[in-house]
Design an enzyme around this catalytic site. Structure first.
Site, PDB file in Angstrom:
ATOM      1  N   ASP A   6       7.198   4.563   4.027  1.00 41.44           N
ATOM      2  CA  ASP A   6       6.913   4.035   2.646  1.00 41.44           C
ATOM      3  C   ASP A   6       7.823   4.174   1.606  1.00 41.44           C
ATOM      4  OD1 ASP A   6       5.170   3.011   0.642  1.00 41.44           O
ATOM      5  OD2 ASP A   6       4.493   4.906   0.119  1.00 41.44           O
ATOM      6  N   SER A   7       7.737   3.733   0.442  1.00 41.09           N
ATOM      7  CA  SER A   7       8.619   4.026  -0.616  1.00 41.09           C
ATOM      8  C   SER A   7       8.623   5.576  -0.980  1.00 41.09           C
ATOM      9  CB  SER A   7       8.558   3.148  -1.877  1.00 41.09           C
ATOM     10  OG  SER A   7       7.119   3.206  -2.122  1.00 41.09           O
ATOM     11  N   CYS A  69       4.461   0.215   3.043  1.00 39.45           N
ATOM     12  CA  CYS A  69       4.717  -0.041   1.819  1.00 39.45           C
ATOM     13  C   CYS A  69       4.590  -1.526   1.567  1.00 39.45           C
ATOM     14  CB  CYS A  69       6.102   0.339   1.606  1.00 39.45           C
ATOM     15  SG  CYS A  69       6.577  -0.376  -0.165  1.00 39.45           S
ATOM     16  N   THR A  71       5.354  -3.387  -0.775  1.00 38.67           N
ATOM     17  CA  THR A  71       6.691  -4.095  -1.357  1.00 38.67           C
ATOM     18  C   THR A  71       7.748  -4.332  -0.193  1.00 38.67           C
ATOM     19  OG1 THR A  71       6.333  -2.813  -3.552  1.00 38.67           O
ATOM     20  CG2 THR A  71       8.709  -4.017  -2.921  1.00 38.67           C
ATOM     21  N   GLU A 149      -0.780   8.086  -9.475  1.00 39.99           N
ATOM     22  CA  GLU A 149      -0.124   9.343  -9.148  1.00 39.99           C
ATOM     23  C   GLU A 149      -0.271  10.427  -9.973  1.00 39.99           C
ATOM     24  OE1 GLU A 149       3.890   8.495  -8.186  1.00 39.99           O
ATOM     25  OE2 GLU A 149       3.433   7.463  -6.335  1.00 39.99           O
ATOM     26  N   CYS A 181      -0.989  -3.059  -2.498  1.00 42.14           N
ATOM     27  CA  CYS A 181      -0.200  -1.948  -2.753  1.00 42.14           C
ATOM     28  C   CYS A 181      -0.867  -0.593  -2.169  1.00 42.14           C
ATOM     29  CB  CYS A 181      -0.060  -1.746  -4.499  1.00 42.14           C
ATOM     30  SG  CYS A 181       0.755   0.006  -4.901  1.00 42.14           S
ATOM     31  N   HIS A 183      -1.114   2.116  -2.987  1.00 39.39           N
ATOM     32  CA  HIS A 183      -2.122   3.087  -4.027  1.00 39.39           C
ATOM     33  C   HIS A 183      -3.470   2.779  -4.293  1.00 39.39           C
ATOM     34  CE1 HIS A 183       2.169   4.660  -4.550  1.00 39.39           C
ATOM     35  NE2 HIS A 183       1.859   5.459  -5.428  1.00 39.39           N
TER      36      HIS A 183
HETATM   37  N1  DGL Z   1       4.692   1.617  -2.133  1.00 40.77           N
HETATM   38  C1  DGL Z   1       4.661   0.834  -2.846  1.00 40.77           C
HETATM   39  C2  DGL Z   1       3.919  -0.652  -2.527  1.00 40.77           C
HETATM   40  O1  DGL Z   1       2.846  -0.456  -1.659  1.00 40.77           O
HETATM   41  C3  DGL Z   1       4.223   0.989  -4.410  1.00 40.77           C
HETATM   42  C4  DGL Z   1       4.821   2.205  -5.038  1.00 40.77           C
HETATM   43  C5  DGL Z   1       6.291   1.643  -5.358  1.00 40.77           C
HETATM   44  O2  DGL Z   1       6.527   0.672  -6.089  1.00 40.77           O
HETATM   45  O3  DGL Z   1       7.230   2.004  -4.593  1.00 40.77           O
HETATM   46  O4  DGL Z   1       4.153  -1.745  -2.903  1.00 40.77           O
END
Ligand code: DGL
Length: 263
Positions: A6-7, A69, A71, A149, A181, A183
């Site tokens: 993940d990011s 992730c 994205t 967060e 997303c 989160h």
């Molecule tokens: N993990 C990213 C997503 O699910 C969210 C946080 C980011 O922008 O890196 O898109």
């Protein structure tokens, strides 16, 4: 080993679901905390990161790769599959799309996610191929990641922002909403409250875990190659005391982070 990247630390929501549904396998996770967020970056940059993250997990012994992730799942799958043609990949977009397709009755579907996810147009393409009469209404919701967060899961400010983001989707009378997303599962209750009882939510972390479970059931050879369970190993590209706090928030328990340097 199941490799997950993940990011940052949001992908731990996916690990939580994988551990629920597949406790018998060891998980290795990489959270790119040094370069997060991905959701504000170009597809080109996210693609470079996704390749590096995958290489790291494969070097550590992962046999399948889970792109937690949203994205990276939205933009990097073609390049990942081309670069690593023999590796089974799982991503969060396809199972979320399939679930939304099954759930919608009025064919009006909403999507919230990062700007890069929404602007990738991946969901528009998938829905219009599957059923051109489906209408997708997407709204980028960039303020939600920092609020989550910060641990502001139920604060009035968070509720107000969620409400505001959902107004354009509610006006269109969506009956299904994709939480696009990592989160958002943490504020599922607030999102449900503001979207209205009538709207069904699609949680990608649940959908991807089910998809991996089904895949391993029908591919026993791959399943045999995965190492048996053990504590998940969580690697990050940067570490601060706050990252440890965030990790705990996402995973629901204390976990040790190990810092690595990406070449
Ligand atoms: N993990 C990213 C997503 O699910 C969210 C946080 C980011 O922008 O890196 O898109």
């Amino acid at each position: 080993m199941i490799g997950v990247f993940d990011s940052g630390l949001g992908g731990l929501t996916v690990i939580k679901e994988i551990l629920n549904k597949l406790p018998q396998y060891k998980i290795i996770y990489f959270g790119d905390t040094a370069r997060t967020p991905y959701g504000t970056k170009s597809a080109e940059t996210v693609n470079c990161y996704s390749i590096e993250n995958t290489k790291f997990l494969l070097e550590k012994g992962a046999k399948i790769i889970v792109v937690a992730c949203h994205t990276a799942s939205s933009v990097s799958m073609p390049i990942l599959k081309k670069t690593f043609p023999n590796i089974p990949f799982f991503e969060v977009v396809t199972p979320s799309f399939k679930k939304a397709l099954r759930l919608t009755k009025n064919k009006k579907i909403g999507l919230i996610g990062t700007r890069t996810t929404v602007e990738s147009g991946i969901y528009n393409r998938l829905f219009s191929q599957a059923d051109p009469s489906i209408k997708l209404y997407a709204n980028p919701t960039p303020l939600l990641v920092p609020l989550i967060e910060e641990g502001w899961l139920k604060k009035p400010e968070t509720r107000r922002i969620v409400k505001k983001y959902l107004i354009p989707l509610k006006i269109k009378e969506i009956d299904t909403l994709i939480l696009g997303c990592t989160h958002y599962p943490l504020i599922k209750k607030v999102i449900q409250e503001k979207a209205g009882k009538r709207v069904k939510l699609v949680d990608p972390s649940e959908e991807i875990a089910l998809e991996i479970k089904n895949f391993l059931k029908s591919n026993p050879e791959t399943a045999k190659n995965l190492e048996p369970d053990g504590e998940p190993e969580i690697f990050v590209s940067d570490i601060t005391p706050n990252f440890e706090k965030i990790a705990q928030l996402f995973l629901g328990r204390k976990i040790k982070l190990k810092k690595i340097n990406l070449e």
